[in-house]
Enzyme design. Structure first.
Site, PDB file in Angstrom:
ATOM      1  N   GLY A  55      -2.695   2.183  10.635  1.00 49.86           N
ATOM      2  CA  GLY A  55      -1.961   2.704   9.662  1.00 49.86           C
ATOM      3  C   GLY A  55      -2.233   1.762   8.294  1.00 49.86           C
ATOM      4  O   GLY A  55      -1.033   2.168   7.939  1.00 49.86           O
ATOM      5  N   LYS A  63      -2.411   0.704  -8.227  1.00 51.08           N
ATOM      6  CA  LYS A  63      -1.330  -0.149  -8.449  1.00 51.08           C
ATOM      7  C   LYS A  63      -1.495  -1.144  -9.616  1.00 51.08           C
ATOM      8  O   LYS A  63      -0.933  -2.069 -10.516  1.00 51.08           O
ATOM      9  CB  LYS A  63      -2.372  -1.030  -7.260  1.00 51.08           C
ATOM     10  CG  LYS A  63      -1.328  -0.627  -5.596  1.00 51.08           C
ATOM     11  CD  LYS A  63      -2.184  -0.977  -4.439  1.00 51.08           C
ATOM     12  CE  LYS A  63      -0.940  -0.415  -3.309  1.00 51.08           C
ATOM     13  NZ  LYS A  63      -2.268  -0.686  -2.214  1.00 51.08           N
ATOM     14  N   GLY A 115       0.613  -1.314   6.009  1.00 48.76           N
ATOM     15  CA  GLY A 115       1.149  -1.557   7.255  1.00 48.76           C
ATOM     16  C   GLY A 115       2.432  -1.186   7.107  1.00 48.76           C
ATOM     17  O   GLY A 115       3.212  -1.169   6.338  1.00 48.76           O
ATOM     18  N   THR A 139       4.706   6.955   8.407  1.00 47.41           N
ATOM     19  CA  THR A 139       5.031   5.346   8.492  1.00 47.41           C
ATOM     20  C   THR A 139       5.683   4.266   7.741  1.00 47.41           C
ATOM     21  O   THR A 139       6.140   3.708   8.747  1.00 47.41           O
ATOM     22  CB  THR A 139       3.087   4.748   8.471  1.00 47.41           C
ATOM     23  OG1 THR A 139       2.244   5.510   9.131  1.00 47.41           O
ATOM     24  CG2 THR A 139       2.987   3.639   8.857  1.00 47.41           C
TER      25      THR A 139
HETATM   26  N1  HSE Z   1      -3.787   2.014   1.805  1.00 49.47           N
HETATM   27  C1  HSE Z   1      -3.023   0.784   0.625  1.00 49.47           C
HETATM   28  C2  HSE Z   1      -3.707   0.146   1.268  1.00 49.47           C
HETATM   29  C3  HSE Z   1      -1.591   1.330   1.591  1.00 49.47           C
HETATM   30  O1  HSE Z   1      -4.964  -0.138   2.373  1.00 49.47           O
HETATM   31  O2  HSE Z   1      -3.851  -0.997   0.847  1.00 49.47           O
HETATM   32  C4  HSE Z   1      -1.062   0.359   0.836  1.00 49.47           C
HETATM   33  O3  HSE Z   1      -0.462   0.659  -0.548  1.00 49.47           O
END
Ligand code: HSE
Length: 431
Positions: free
Chosen positions: A187, A205, A302, A13
Site C-alpha cells: 500500500g 512534493k 502507508g 487506504t
Molecule cells: N506513493 C507515495 C510514496 C505515497 O511511495 O511515498 C506517499 O505520498
C-alpha cells in the site's frame, strides 16, 4: 463539548486509516483540542469493499458533492487523489468557505496557484500536511516552526516506494520489478506506480516544499525530473564500491542565481545521514539561515502514518473553527521575484558508467572529451578481468555545469570506442 462535522471524500487506504484513527484516538484528540471532530459523511464510488473499519450509521455514499454540500460538514477531507474529481470537489468546498484537508500533492503541484488563490479569496484554509512526507509533519515545520528563517536548501527523500525499492535492491540484490510489486502490495505505491518510480510524486512534493520555502508556485515544467526506472543493479554495486548509496533525492536550493528544484537518483556519501534512510522511510533535511541544519525523519507512506498527519490537519482545522479563527492559506511572499535556475546552469558532480573498448588510448579520448568541456576527473574505476569486448569503466568527476556534461556525453556516446549509452548519476555530497 462543541462538535465539528467532518466530511471524508475517498474511503481508500488512507481514508480507512483516518476513520480507524478517529475511532481509536478520537476521545483523546477531543480532550486535547477542546472540540470534537465527528465524521458525518463519507463518499466513495466503491460502496461494497470491506475496508475493515466500521462506520457509525449509514454515512457512506457515492455522491461526494452531497457530502461537500451537507450543512453539517464544516471540514472537507479530500483523499481521492489525482486531478479530476478531486479538483472540482476541493474547489466546491472552498467556494462554500469550508476548510479543506488534503493529501493530494499531485493536485496542489499542478493546480496549486489556482486553488490557493481561491482559498485566500474565500478565506477558507487549506491544510496539506499529509501531501509531503507521509507521517512526518514537515509542512507544519516549514510553515510554522521555521517561519523566521530564510531557507537555503532542502535535500529530501520523499518517495517511500522508491526508497523501499532502492534499499531492497541494494541489500538483497532483488530485481526492480520484484520489489515494486511488494511495495504495491504493502500500500505504499500510488494507484499509478509510474508516478513513484519516474520521480513525479517526488517532484510534486518538492514543488510544495519549494512553495512553502520561497513563497511562489514553481511550475512543474521548471523541475528537472528523473526517476529510478531502469536503474541498473551494476550502478548500485559500483556506487557501493566507491563509498556511496543511491537515493532518489529532491534537491531544492537557493543561490545568487536563483532557486533550483530537481529530482534525481543521486550518489550520496555512505556516511551521510540521508544514506542511512532505509525502506519506506522519508527524510527531509532543511537548512535555514537562523536555525542551521535540521532533519525530519519518519514513515513517508502507508495507511497509518499518512492518516496520522491527516488527523493532525483535521485537528488544526477543527481548532481554528472552534476558536473562530480562520487563517489565511497564503504563505510568505518574502522571496517573490526569485528566479528558477535553468537546468543547464546547475553545477554538479557526476558518476559516469561508460561502456568502452579495452584498448590503448581509449581512456585518453574520454578524458580529452571531458577536458575540452571543462570537466575535471576525480577518479576512474575499471575492474579486472574484462568479460567482453566492451568493459564498464566508471568515471567520477569534479563539479561541472550540466550543459557541459550534456555536450561531453553527446561527443563521447558517438565515439567508435563506446559500446552503448553512458549511464550518469549525480553525486550530492554537499548536503
Ligand atoms: N506513493 C507515495 C510514496 C505515497 O511511495 O511515498 C506517499 O505520498
Amino acid at each position: 463539548m462543541k462538535e465539528i462535522g467532518i466530511g471524508l471524500l475517498g474511503f481508500g487506504t488512507v481514508g480507512a486509516g483516518v476513520v480507524d484513527g478517529l475511532r481509536r484516538n478520537g476521545e483523546m484528540l477531543a480532550a486535547r483540542l477542546g472540540v470534537k471532530p465527528v465524521l458525518v459523511g463519507v463518499a466513495d464510488l466503491d460502496l461494497d469493499t470491506d475496508r475493515g473499519v466500521p462506520l457509525d450509521g449509514d454515512i457512506l455514499t457515492d455522491n461526494a458533492e452531497s457530502v461537500v454540500d451537507d450543512p453539517r460538514v464544516q471540514v472537507v477531507v479530500e483523499l481521492i487523489g489525482g486531478t479530476g474529481a478531486a479538483k472540482s470537489l476541493v474547489k466546491r468546498a472552498l467556494d462554500q468557505g469550508k476548510p479543506v484537508v488534503t493529501a493530494n500533492k499531485h493536485l496542489l503541484a499542478e493546480h496549486g496557484a489556482e486553488i490557493f488563490a481561491l482559498a485566500a479569496k474565500k478565506e477558507a484554509d487549506i491544510y496539506f500536511g499529509a501531501s509531503v512526507g507521509g507521517g512526518i509533519p514537515i509542512i507544519r515545520a516549514l510553515r510554522d516552526g521555521l517561519i523566521a528563517n530564510h531557507i537555503d536548501s532542502i535535500y529530501a527523500i520523499l518517495n517511500g516506494t522508491c526508497n523501499y525499492i532502492l534499499t531492497r535492491m541494494e541489500a538483497e540484490g532483488l530485481s526492480f520489478d520484484h520489489v515494486l510489486k511488494e511495495a504495491q502490495e504493502a500500500g505504499y505505491a500510488e494507484a499509478d506506480p509510474g508516478l513513484d518510480i519516474d520521480g513525479l510524486d517526488t517532484a510534486h512534493k518538492a514543488v510544495l516544499l519549494a512553495y512553502l520555502a520561497y513563497g511562489f508556485p514553481v511550475p512543474m515544467d521548471a523541475v528537472h525530473v528523473e526517476g529510478i526506472r531502469g536503474l541498473a543493479e551494476t550502478d548500485i554495486e559500483y556506487a557501493r564500491d566507491l563509498g556511496y548509496r543511491i537515493k532518489l533525492l529532491a534537491v531544492i536550493r537557493r543561490s545568487e542565481d536563483g532557486v533550483e528544484v530537481g529530482v534525481h537518483p543521486s550518489l550520496v556519501p555512505a556516511e551521510h545521514v540521508l544514506a542511512s534512510v532505509s525502506g519506506v522511510y522519508n527524510a527531509v533535511m532543511v537548512y535555514g539561515d537562523m536555525v542551521g541544519q535540521t532533519l525530519y525523519y519518519g514513515r513517508g507512506a502507508g495507511r497509518e502514518p499518512t492518516a496520522s498527519t491527516v488527523l493532525g490537519d483535521i485537528a488544526d482545522a477543527a481548532r481554528n473553527l472552534g476558536a473562530d479563527l480562520p487563517r489565511s492559506a497564503s504563505v510568505s511572499s518574502s522571496s517573490r521575484g526569485v528566479e528558477i535556475r535553468k537546468a543547464g546552469e546547475i553545477e554538479t558532480r557526476y558518476y559516469l558508467r561508460l561502456s568502452l573498448l579495452d584498448k590503448p588510448g581509449v581512456l585518453a579520448r574520454i578524458a580529452g572529451a571531458l577536458g575540452e568541456n571543462g570537466i575535471s576527473i576525480a577518479s576512474v574505476l575499471q575492474k579486472e578481468p574484462a568479460k567482453g569486448e566492451y568493459v564498464p569503466v566508471v568515471v567520477v568527476t569534479h563539479r561541472g555545469h550540466e550543459k557541459a556534461f550534456a555536450s561531453a556525453l553527446e561527443q563521447i556516446d558517438s565515439m567508435d570506442i563506446v559500446g552503448g549509452p553512458t549511464a550518469r548519476l549525480r553525486i550530492e555530497d554537499q548536503a
